[in-house]
Design a protein around this motif. Structure first.
Motif, PDB file in Angstrom:
ATOM      1  N   MET A 207       0.899  -1.355  -0.050  1.00 52.55           N
ATOM      2  CA  MET A 207      -0.039  -0.064   0.145  1.00 52.55           C
ATOM      3  C   MET A 207       0.777   1.322  -0.033  1.00 52.55           C
ATOM      4  O   MET A 207       1.796   1.118   0.665  1.00 52.55           O
ATOM      5  CB  MET A 207      -1.046  -0.072   1.275  1.00 52.55           C
ATOM      6  N   ILE A 208       0.507   2.213  -0.864  1.00 57.10           N
ATOM      7  CA  ILE A 208       1.310   3.642  -0.855  1.00 57.10           C
ATOM      8  C   ILE A 208       0.880   4.437   0.072  1.00 57.10           C
ATOM      9  O   ILE A 208      -0.199   4.352   0.635  1.00 57.10           O
ATOM     10  CB  ILE A 208       1.295   3.957  -2.113  1.00 57.10           C
ATOM     11  N   ASP A 209       1.813   5.303   0.469  1.00 55.56           N
ATOM     12  CA  ASP A 209       1.583   6.231   1.397  1.00 55.56           C
ATOM     13  C   ASP A 209       1.523   7.536   0.626  1.00 55.56           C
ATOM     14  O   ASP A 209       2.532   8.084   0.303  1.00 55.56           O
ATOM     15  CB  ASP A 209       2.398   6.400   2.701  1.00 55.56           C
ATOM     16  N   LEU A 210       0.625   8.378   0.306  1.00 51.87           N
ATOM     17  CA  LEU A 210       0.412   9.394  -0.424  1.00 51.87           C
ATOM     18  C   LEU A 210       1.293  10.690   0.230  1.00 51.87           C
ATOM     19  O   LEU A 210       1.433  11.652  -0.237  1.00 51.87           O
ATOM     20  CB  LEU A 210      -1.061   9.982  -0.634  1.00 51.87           C
TER      21      LEU A 210
ATOM     22  N   PRO B  40       5.238   7.413  -6.169  1.00 46.45           N
ATOM     23  CA  PRO B  40       4.426   6.200  -6.556  1.00 46.45           C
ATOM     24  C   PRO B  40       4.486   6.562  -8.105  1.00 46.45           C
ATOM     25  O   PRO B  40       4.462   7.581  -8.822  1.00 46.45           O
ATOM     26  CB  PRO B  40       3.100   6.463  -6.089  1.00 46.45           C
ATOM     27  N   THR B  41       4.206   5.352  -8.899  1.00 42.43           N
ATOM     28  CA  THR B  41       3.900   5.193 -10.100  1.00 42.43           C
ATOM     29  C   THR B  41       2.443   5.538 -10.485  1.00 42.43           C
ATOM     30  O   THR B  41       1.706   5.441  -9.527  1.00 42.43           O
ATOM     31  CB  THR B  41       4.068   4.091 -10.774  1.00 42.43           C
ATOM     32  N   LEU B  42       2.076   5.680 -11.731  1.00 42.53           N
ATOM     33  CA  LEU B  42       0.743   5.958 -11.908  1.00 42.53           C
ATOM     34  C   LEU B  42      -0.022   4.556 -11.828  1.00 42.53           C
ATOM     35  O   LEU B  42      -1.222   4.502 -11.332  1.00 42.53           O
ATOM     36  CB  LEU B  42       0.360   6.339 -13.586  1.00 42.53           C
ATOM     37  N   GLU B  43       0.455   3.569 -12.149  1.00 46.43           N
ATOM     38  CA  GLU B  43      -0.235   2.371 -11.884  1.00 46.43           C
ATOM     39  C   GLU B  43      -0.443   2.007 -10.255  1.00 46.43           C
ATOM     40  O   GLU B  43      -1.421   1.608  -9.890  1.00 46.43           O
ATOM     41  CB  GLU B  43       0.570   1.098 -12.411  1.00 46.43           C
ATOM     42  N   GLU B  44       0.420   2.332  -9.416  1.00 43.94           N
ATOM     43  CA  GLU B  44       0.332   2.334  -8.142  1.00 43.94           C
ATOM     44  C   GLU B  44      -0.800   3.280  -7.463  1.00 43.94           C
ATOM     45  O   GLU B  44      -1.482   2.996  -6.677  1.00 43.94           O
ATOM     46  CB  GLU B  44       1.629   2.448  -7.301  1.00 43.94           C
TER      47      GLU B  44
END
Length: 141
Positions: free
Chosen positions: A1-4, A11-15
């Motif tokens: 999970m990414i942390d904005l 992050p990548t666009l896909e992430e």
């Protein structure tokens, strides 16, 4: 999970698409890329209305829109300036009630309105967003 909010990990666009979990997010990005032959810029903003990573689209030095990812939805910022005002106001009667209300409730400042449009799917409001972007810069869509 990414942390904005982690400005050290871009992050990548896909992430971002996986984080948003709304197919309309990646669809909108691809539509803009195809129509305007431009690439996204994923940038971190610490001082904007929406702190964290966002996706910007520009063509010929002109901002088309900025997309702010959120869980389950996303917000698209489209600026309506002096150049676009008449065309947008002529288009409003054909737009959704939601966009018309947002336009009229958004205060004009320095000759511009910054429309923050929340999207979840590819419904009628999604089409309104594409038309606003096209007014900012006619493309091949």
């Amino acid at each position: 999970m990414i942390d904005l909010l982690d400005k050290d990990v871009r992050p990548t666009l896909e992430e971002l698409g996986g984080y948003v979990r709304a197919p309309a997010f990646l669809s909108l990005c691809q539509t803009i890329k195809d129509a305007y032959r431009c690439e996204e810029k994923i940038e971190y903003s610490a001082c904007s209305m929406e702190k964290g990573w966002n996706v910007k689209f520009k063509k010929a030095g002109r901002a088309l829109c900025t997309i702010y990812p959120k869980e389950g939805r996303f917000t698209v910022l489209v600026s309506v300036g002096r150049k676009e005002k008449a065309a947008v106001e002529a288009l409003l009667p054909e737009c959704t009630a939601e966009l018309r209300e947002l336009y009229h409730q958004t205060r004009e400042w320095n000759g511009q309105r910054w429309l923050m449009i929340d999207l979840e799917d590819q419904g009628p409001l999604y089409g309104d967003v594409l038309r606003l972007i096209q007014i900012r810069r006619p493309g091949r869509a």
